[in-house]
Motif scaffolding. Structure first.
Motif, short mmCIF file in Angstrom:
data_model
loop_
_atom_site.label_atom_id
_atom_site.label_comp_id
_atom_site.label_asym_id
_atom_site.label_seq_id
_atom_site.Cartn_x
_atom_site.Cartn_y
_atom_site.Cartn_z
N GLY A 101 0.80 -1.22 0.00
CA GLY A 101 0.00 0.00 0.00
C GLY A 101 0.83 1.26 0.00
N GLY A 102 2.16 1.11 -0.02
CA GLY A 102 3.03 2.27 -0.10
C GLY A 102 3.43 2.89 1.21
N VAL A 103 3.38 2.14 2.31
CA VAL A 103 3.72 2.67 3.63
C VAL A 103 5.12 2.24 4.04
CG1 VAL A 103 3.11 2.69 6.08
CG2 VAL A 103 1.31 2.72 4.34
N GLY A 104 5.94 3.21 4.41
CA GLY A 104 7.28 2.93 4.89
C GLY A 104 7.31 2.87 6.41
N LEU A 105 8.38 2.33 6.96
CA LEU A 105 8.47 2.17 8.41
C LEU A 105 8.36 3.50 9.15
CD1 LEU A 105 9.04 0.50 10.96
CD2 LEU A 105 11.49 0.82 10.51
N HIS A 106 8.98 4.54 8.60
CA HIS A 106 8.96 5.82 9.31
C HIS A 106 7.55 6.32 9.56
CE1 HIS A 106 8.24 7.34 5.27
NE2 HIS A 106 7.88 8.49 5.81
N TYR A 107 6.60 5.88 8.70
CA TYR A 107 5.23 6.34 8.87
C TYR A 107 4.47 5.55 9.93
CZ TYR A 107 2.41 9.98 6.90
OH TYR A 107 1.77 11.17 6.70
N CYS A 108 5.09 4.50 10.45
CA CYS A 108 4.48 3.73 11.53
C CYS A 108 5.02 4.16 12.90
CB CYS A 108 4.76 2.24 11.34
SG CYS A 108 4.07 1.53 9.82
N LEU A 109 6.07 4.95 12.90
CA LEU A 109 6.72 5.36 14.14
C LEU A 109 6.12 6.66 14.67
CD1 LEU A 109 10.46 4.66 13.24
CD2 LEU A 109 8.87 3.17 14.50
N PHE A 110 5.60 6.60 15.90
CA PHE A 110 5.07 7.77 16.59
C PHE A 110 5.69 7.79 17.98
CE2 PHE A 110 2.11 7.06 13.21
CZ PHE A 110 1.81 8.35 12.77
N LEU A 111 6.99 7.97 17.99
CA LEU A 111 7.76 7.82 19.22
C LEU A 111 7.38 8.82 20.29
CD1 LEU A 111 11.22 7.23 17.51
CD2 LEU A 111 9.52 5.54 18.20
N ASP A 112 6.86 9.97 19.89
CA ASP A 112 6.50 11.01 20.85
C ASP A 112 5.00 11.20 21.00
OD1 ASP A 112 9.22 11.75 21.36
OD2 ASP A 112 9.23 12.77 19.42
N HIS A 113 4.19 10.50 20.19
CA HIS A 113 2.76 10.78 20.17
C HIS A 113 1.89 9.56 20.44
CE1 HIS A 113 3.80 14.71 18.60
NE2 HIS A 113 4.47 14.14 17.62
N HIS A 114 2.48 8.46 20.87
CA HIS A 114 1.69 7.25 21.12
C HIS A 114 2.33 6.48 22.26
CE1 HIS A 114 -0.07 3.25 20.49
NE2 HIS A 114 -1.03 3.86 19.84
N PRO A 115 1.52 5.92 23.17
CA PRO A 115 2.08 5.19 24.32
C PRO A 115 3.05 4.09 23.93
CG PRO A 115 -0.28 5.54 24.62
CD PRO A 115 0.05 5.97 23.22
N LEU A 116 2.74 3.39 22.83
CA LEU A 116 3.63 2.31 22.38
C LEU A 116 4.70 2.83 21.44
CD1 LEU A 116 1.10 -0.59 21.66
CD2 LEU A 116 2.50 -0.23 23.70
N GLY A 117 4.45 3.99 20.83
CA GLY A 117 5.40 4.54 19.88
C GLY A 117 5.28 3.96 18.48
N LEU A 118 4.26 3.14 18.25
CA LEU A 118 4.13 2.42 16.98
C LEU A 118 2.66 2.29 16.58
CD1 LEU A 118 5.94 0.78 14.95
CD2 LEU A 118 5.32 -1.26 16.28
N VAL A 119 2.37 2.56 15.31
CA VAL A 119 1.02 2.46 14.78
C VAL A 119 1.10 1.88 13.38
CG1 VAL A 119 -1.06 3.72 14.10
CG2 VAL A 119 0.22 4.47 16.09
N ALA A 120 0.27 0.90 13.07
CA ALA A 120 0.27 0.30 11.74
C ALA A 120 -0.30 1.27 10.72
CB ALA A 120 -0.54 -1.00 11.74
N GLY A 121 0.42 1.46 9.61
CA GLY A 121 -0.08 2.35 8.56
C GLY A 121 -1.12 1.68 7.69
N ASP A 122 -1.04 0.36 7.57
CA ASP A 122 -2.03 -0.44 6.87
C ASP A 122 -1.89 -1.87 7.37
OD1 ASP A 122 0.30 -1.32 5.68
OD2 ASP A 122 -0.12 -0.47 3.71
N SER A 123 -2.77 -2.75 6.92
CA SER A 123 -2.75 -4.12 7.43
C SER A 123 -1.44 -4.83 7.08
CB SER A 123 -3.94 -4.90 6.87
OG SER A 123 -3.92 -4.93 5.45
N GLU A 124 -0.84 -4.48 5.93
CA GLU A 124 0.40 -5.12 5.52
C GLU A 124 1.59 -4.73 6.39
OE1 GLU A 124 -1.61 -3.50 3.47
OE2 GLU A 124 -2.30 -4.91 1.95
N SER A 125 1.47 -3.59 7.10
CA SER A 125 2.57 -3.15 7.97
C SER A 125 2.91 -4.20 9.02
CB SER A 125 2.19 -1.84 8.67
OG SER A 125 1.99 -0.79 7.75
N LEU A 126 1.89 -4.90 9.50
CA LEU A 126 2.10 -5.91 10.54
C LEU A 126 2.96 -7.07 10.05
CD1 LEU A 126 -1.56 -5.98 11.89
CD2 LEU A 126 0.41 -4.92 12.97
N VAL A 127 2.92 -7.31 8.75
CA VAL A 127 3.69 -8.41 8.16
C VAL A 127 5.04 -7.92 7.66
CG1 VAL A 127 3.75 -10.16 6.35
CG2 VAL A 127 1.60 -9.65 7.53
N VAL A 128 5.04 -6.82 6.93
CA VAL A 128 6.29 -6.31 6.34
C VAL A 128 7.29 -5.90 7.42
CG1 VAL A 128 7.27 -4.46 4.91
CG2 VAL A 128 5.13 -5.58 4.22
#
Length: 201
Positions: A61-88
């Motif tokens: 879907g065109g999502v890179g790792l940097h777009y899943c990283l929310f180091l300062d804005h999320h308790p876990l610091g990580l958010v999936a950009g799309d369903s494929e992010s969990l696998v890739v």
């Protein structure tokens, strides 16, 4: 009764970052993004070697790792950009998810709806007082909200509004009331009228 639903415009820091598709795959720089390893579970998990291994990967879907990283804005610091992010990016997602869900095994999830395989015995008698089930699903070929662009958000709105307005059953039929000021639904440009909003409050 008529069904009424709202499709709200997101105004959080996460959604403001999704300006164009190019931003999903081309980070501002390739430098290791973590300076404080103790900030959250992602900063503890994402080593520099792992970063170098994963940063060049892109989901279908065109999502890179940097777009899943929310180091300062999320308790876990990580958010999936799309369903494929969990696998890739499973080398990162699997340990992070397992830290909050100990029984989580892998992003390579396999559904098995055979009730005979349940290990917990069925509950009988007057024991259960209430039960609720919540199911959240994404839309195929559309990224998650964290990276949605304006055009894709309007596509989601169009899909849902047309589907819901297509109900023939009188009990399900209704109307769509966009938020005031919304220009995304051409049939009600400007959104609902003040008197309509008052009637819904």
């Amino acid at each position: 009764d008529d069904w009424i639903f709202y499709l709200c415009k997101a105004a959080t820091t996460w959604h403001e970052q999704a300006k164009e598709r190019k931003a999903r795959t081309e980070p501002a720089n390739d430098t290791y993004p973590i300076s404080n390893r103790d900030k959250n579970i992602t900063t503890q998990t994402l080593s520099e070697d792992m970063w170098n291994d994963l940063r060049g990967r892109i989901t279908p879907g065109g999502v890179g790792l940097h777009y899943c990283l929310f180091l300062d804005h999320h308790p876990l610091g990580l958010v999936a950009g799309d369903s494929e992010s969990l696998v890739v990016f499973r080398e990162l997602f699997d340990p992070v998810l397992k830290s909050v869900h100990p029984k989580y095994e892998s992003s390579a999830h396999v559904s098995d709806l055979d009730p005979s395989k349940l290990k917990t015995p069925m509950v009988v008698g007057d024991i259960i007082q209430s039960c609720s089930i919540r199911v959240d699903r994404s839309i195929a070929k559309i990224p998650f909200g964290v990276v949605l662009e304006t055009e894709e958000r309007r596509k989601v709105e169009d899909l849902f509004v047309k589907a819901l307005l297509g109900f023939d059953d009188a009990e399900l039929a209704g109307d769509y009331f966009p938020l005031q000021g919304s220009e995304s639904w051409i049939e009600k440009s400007g959104g609902m009228q003040p008197h309509e909003q008052s009637a819904l409050e």
